[in-house]
Design a protein around this motif. Sequence first.
Motif, PDB file in Angstrom:
ATOM      1  N   HIS A  16     -23.151  -4.673  14.014  1.00 51.61           N
ATOM      2  CA  HIS A  16     -21.845  -4.528  14.650  1.00 51.61           C
ATOM      3  C   HIS A  16     -21.284  -5.841  15.166  1.00 51.61           C
ATOM      4  O   HIS A  16     -20.154  -5.900  15.632  1.00 51.61           O
ATOM      5  CB  HIS A  16     -21.914  -3.504  15.786  1.00 51.61           C
ATOM      6  N   ARG A  17     -22.101  -6.864  15.142  1.00 52.88           N
ATOM      7  CA  ARG A  17     -21.616  -8.199  15.502  1.00 52.88           C
ATOM      8  C   ARG A  17     -22.154  -9.204  14.509  1.00 52.88           C
ATOM      9  O   ARG A  17     -23.264  -9.053  14.009  1.00 52.88           O
ATOM     10  CB  ARG A  17     -22.079  -8.588  16.899  1.00 52.88           C
ATOM     11  N   ARG A  73     -25.914   2.230   7.647  1.00 49.51           N
ATOM     12  CA  ARG A  73     -25.384   3.190   8.613  1.00 49.51           C
ATOM     13  C   ARG A  73     -25.910   4.604   8.407  1.00 49.51           C
ATOM     14  O   ARG A  73     -25.972   5.389   9.348  1.00 49.51           O
ATOM     15  CB  ARG A  73     -23.859   3.184   8.570  1.00 49.51           C
ATOM     16  N   GLU A 108     -26.678  -5.322  19.062  1.00 49.04           N
ATOM     17  CA  GLU A 108     -25.471  -5.150  18.247  1.00 49.04           C
ATOM     18  C   GLU A 108     -25.498  -6.034  16.997  1.00 49.04           C
ATOM     19  O   GLU A 108     -24.962  -5.653  15.956  1.00 49.04           O
ATOM     20  CB  GLU A 108     -24.216  -5.400  19.087  1.00 49.04           C
ATOM     21  N   VAL A 137     -27.361   4.903  16.367  1.00 46.72           N
ATOM     22  CA  VAL A 137     -27.032   3.948  17.410  1.00 46.72           C
ATOM     23  C   VAL A 137     -26.413   4.643  18.612  1.00 46.72           C
ATOM     24  O   VAL A 137     -25.512   5.451  18.469  1.00 46.72           O
ATOM     25  CB  VAL A 137     -26.027   2.902  16.872  1.00 46.72           C
ATOM     26  N   GLN A 138     -26.942   4.319  19.787  1.00 47.44           N
ATOM     27  CA  GLN A 138     -26.286   4.756  21.011  1.00 47.44           C
ATOM     28  C   GLN A 138     -25.900   3.493  21.764  1.00 47.44           C
ATOM     29  O   GLN A 138     -26.747   2.701  22.150  1.00 47.44           O
ATOM     30  CB  GLN A 138     -27.231   5.613  21.853  1.00 47.44           C
ATOM     31  N   HIS A 139     -24.588   3.282  21.924  1.00 49.75           N
ATOM     32  CA  HIS A 139     -24.123   2.075  22.622  1.00 49.75           C
ATOM     33  C   HIS A 139     -24.268   2.245  24.122  1.00 49.75           C
ATOM     34  O   HIS A 139     -24.172   3.343  24.652  1.00 49.75           O
ATOM     35  CB  HIS A 139     -22.645   1.828  22.318  1.00 49.75           C
ATOM     36  N   TRP A 197     -19.471  14.297  13.288  1.00 47.64           N
ATOM     37  CA  TRP A 197     -20.582  13.385  12.986  1.00 47.64           C
ATOM     38  C   TRP A 197     -21.460  13.952  11.871  1.00 47.64           C
ATOM     39  O   TRP A 197     -21.909  13.217  11.016  1.00 47.64           O
ATOM     40  CB  TRP A 197     -21.399  13.116  14.260  1.00 47.64           C
ATOM     41  N   GLU A 207     -22.108   1.123  26.345  1.00 47.67           N
ATOM     42  CA  GLU A 207     -20.824   1.591  26.826  1.00 47.67           C
ATOM     43  C   GLU A 207     -20.071   2.155  25.653  1.00 47.67           C
ATOM     44  O   GLU A 207     -19.489   1.433  24.876  1.00 47.67           O
ATOM     45  CB  GLU A 207     -20.012   0.444  27.407  1.00 47.67           C
ATOM     46  N   ALA A 208     -20.096   3.449  25.514  1.00 50.77           N
ATOM     47  CA  ALA A 208     -19.358   4.034  24.409  1.00 50.77           C
ATOM     48  C   ALA A 208     -18.534   5.166  24.966  1.00 50.77           C
ATOM     49  O   ALA A 208     -18.834   5.710  26.021  1.00 50.77           O
ATOM     50  CB  ALA A 208     -20.315   4.542  23.356  1.00 50.77           C
ATOM     51  N   HIS A 209     -17.498   5.451  24.271  1.00 54.41           N
ATOM     52  CA  HIS A 209     -16.606   6.500  24.735  1.00 54.41           C
ATOM     53  C   HIS A 209     -16.174   7.312  23.536  1.00 54.41           C
ATOM     54  O   HIS A 209     -16.417   6.938  22.405  1.00 54.41           O
ATOM     55  CB  HIS A 209     -15.402   5.875  25.426  1.00 54.41           C
ATOM     56  N   LEU A 249     -25.547  12.307  19.237  1.00 54.57           N
ATOM     57  CA  LEU A 249     -24.825  11.754  18.088  1.00 54.57           C
ATOM     58  C   LEU A 249     -25.639  10.667  17.382  1.00 54.57           C
ATOM     59  O   LEU A 249     -25.530  10.495  16.172  1.00 54.57           O
ATOM     60  CB  LEU A 249     -23.465  11.195  18.524  1.00 54.57           C
ATOM     61  N   ALA A 250     -26.477   9.966  18.162  1.00 53.70           N
ATOM     62  CA  ALA A 250     -27.303   8.920  17.549  1.00 53.70           C
ATOM     63  C   ALA A 250     -28.442   9.522  16.717  1.00 53.70           C
ATOM     64  O   ALA A 250     -28.950   8.878  15.807  1.00 53.70           O
ATOM     65  CB  ALA A 250     -27.872   7.998  18.619  1.00 53.70           C
ATOM     66  N   PHE A 252     -24.111  11.273  23.568  1.00 60.23           N
ATOM     67  CA  PHE A 252     -24.243  10.085  22.721  1.00 60.23           C
ATOM     68  C   PHE A 252     -25.633   9.985  22.117  1.00 60.23           C
ATOM     69  O   PHE A 252     -25.790   9.551  20.974  1.00 60.23           O
ATOM     70  CB  PHE A 252     -23.904   8.820  23.503  1.00 60.23           C
ATOM     71  N   TYR A 266     -22.835  12.319   7.405  1.00 57.75           N
ATOM     72  CA  TYR A 266     -24.141  11.924   6.901  1.00 57.75           C
ATOM     73  C   TYR A 266     -24.620  12.895   5.841  1.00 57.75           C
ATOM     74  O   TYR A 266     -24.301  14.086   5.878  1.00 57.75           O
ATOM     75  CB  TYR A 266     -25.143  11.865   8.060  1.00 57.75           C
TER      76      TYR A 266
END
Lengths: 244, 305
Positions: free
Chosen positions: B54-55, B77, B49, B82-84, B102, B86-88, B144-145, B141, B106
């Motif tokens: 993201h951090r 970006r 991250e 990115v696939q986290h 999505w 824990e993502a929702h 989407l990544a 996910f 882009y």
Amino acid sequence: MLKGFWKLTWVETKVFAREPMGVFATLGVPVIIFLVLGRMVGADRVNSEPPPFNLPVLAALLIAVSVVISLVAVISIYREGGILKRLRATPLSPVTILGAQVVIKLVLTVIGLILLVLAGRQFFPGAMEVNLLSFTLALMLSTLSVLSLGFVIASVVPTARFAQPLAAALLYPMIAMSGLFFPVDQLPPVLGTLVQLFPTTHAVSLLLGVWDGSGWNAHWGSALGLVAVLVTCAGISTRVFRWE
Amino acid sequence: MPTPVIAVSHLRKTYGSTVAVDDVSLEVHEGEIFGLIGPNGAGKTTTMECVEGHRKPDSGRITVLGLDPLRDASALRQRIGVQHQEAHLHKRIKVWEAVDLWSTLYSRTVDTADLLNRLGLDTKRNAWFMTLSGGQKQRLFVALALIHDPEVVFLDELTTGLDPQARRVIWSLVTDIRSKGKTVILSTHLMEEAERLCDRVAIIEHGRVVEVGTPLELVEKHCPERRVVFTSESAGVADRFKAALGDHSVASDGATYTLQGEGEDFVTDVIHVLARQGIRIRGFRTEVPSLEDVFLKLTGHGIRD
Ligand SMILES: Nc1ncnc2c1ncn2[C@@H]1O[C@H](COP(=O)(O)OP(=O)(O)OP(=O)(O)O)[C@@H](O)[C@H]1O
Ligand SMILES: [Mg+2]
């Protein structure tokens, strides 16, 4: 990125509409309260006995507050569910992500007001005689101002479970002390000063002014109060807002 | 040496008194699949991250594609996926709506229909996110990544909760990404996955990199032992091997013999002895240590916090 903004707003609208209970709580409840109270205290201006308070203004304010409570709930659920974090990881800007919610809430406010006017015309003839354009604009400014406070509340609520009750516990007393039911100068001095910080107080003053026909010119101080709350709360939110 | 796609030096990140990442330095090169492995809470997700932007790290330097993940966040970006872990997503968003949203974000996108097809999500296009199974969500996910054909892909626990078929689909997607010259950094708890997929892995423990290298290198370095197990009715087998390979390396249990040695040549040596001495055998099996053995050796056996 405007395309992303509209697409996100549209998707968020569809997602919101798929939860009937949320739609009912936001749009239906204020109208029902309006109708029930209207029967009880009389919303009709041609009634011989004048109603104890301006019911349409109360109902309009309830719409504003219920969309704000809905905003606080959505933001806290999205945060807890990691959805805010997910959206943040895309090229969408923070302003876009939250702006989509603001647009939806403003549109809901207008829809709520339309329902209110239709219900009023149907059940209480003569009760809704007001410059609708002016009233709509006043309500939208009021909603925007309360929404900015909603963002501050959404920033500090610990969990999604408490978001809705906490927002309600803060906003409904604000309506009670807004000057709609009794003049604010009847409040104890400290409280009387405090309510000047609440967006609801300025909202009531502006909405009542528009309702009376005295209009924006006579109430620019209230409008300014709403803008001041908006700017202050927006400033606070950018500092304290948490995405996860 | 070409400049690395990802360069991390002395990264440190704490949460209050918890040190999530103590001191991590690593380099990932173009066209490489780089794996982060380590026990729960080792700091893999936090490291990723920080690299994704993201951090905000407490200290350390990070560049991705020559950019600063925080300062150049918006430029980056568009170029990373990115696939986290824990993502929702919105409970009531439909699969196609998420993919559509999505793809508008882009400037360049892949053929989304084909991507959904490969990931076995084509029949779920109209399903609400909340009605998808855990593995289907995970695959969404991943989709989407990858939607914008990113140059660098971050996949945090990419196949956790997936069935073997889906896992293989994702593996082939990941190797496809590499064959297009792109770079992948992933974390996993499946050592088989790391071994198959990763060109290099970093073993992370307590927020530090304890070892980096190709899976093969790590096995050779830390677990050079080899074992050969066979059964034979021939007489004097143990003695003959002891004479050829030394005392310590032969153990027998009835007709089953276990030979232990080190190094790449050990198995060949055993086969030579068998052939030279004309020993008749029935079963024959070799035990070669895997990345999992290296992992357990370097990170201990106990469960972490
Ligand atoms: N948001 C947070 N707030 C506080 N502590 C955190 C946070 N995120 C992670 N930590 C702590 O930092 C440490 C490292 O966590 P991290 O998620 O990076 O580990 P990980 O290697 O990804 O583990 P896993 O294999 O379980 O996913 C853990 O001790 C964790 O409790
Ligand atoms: Mg993790």
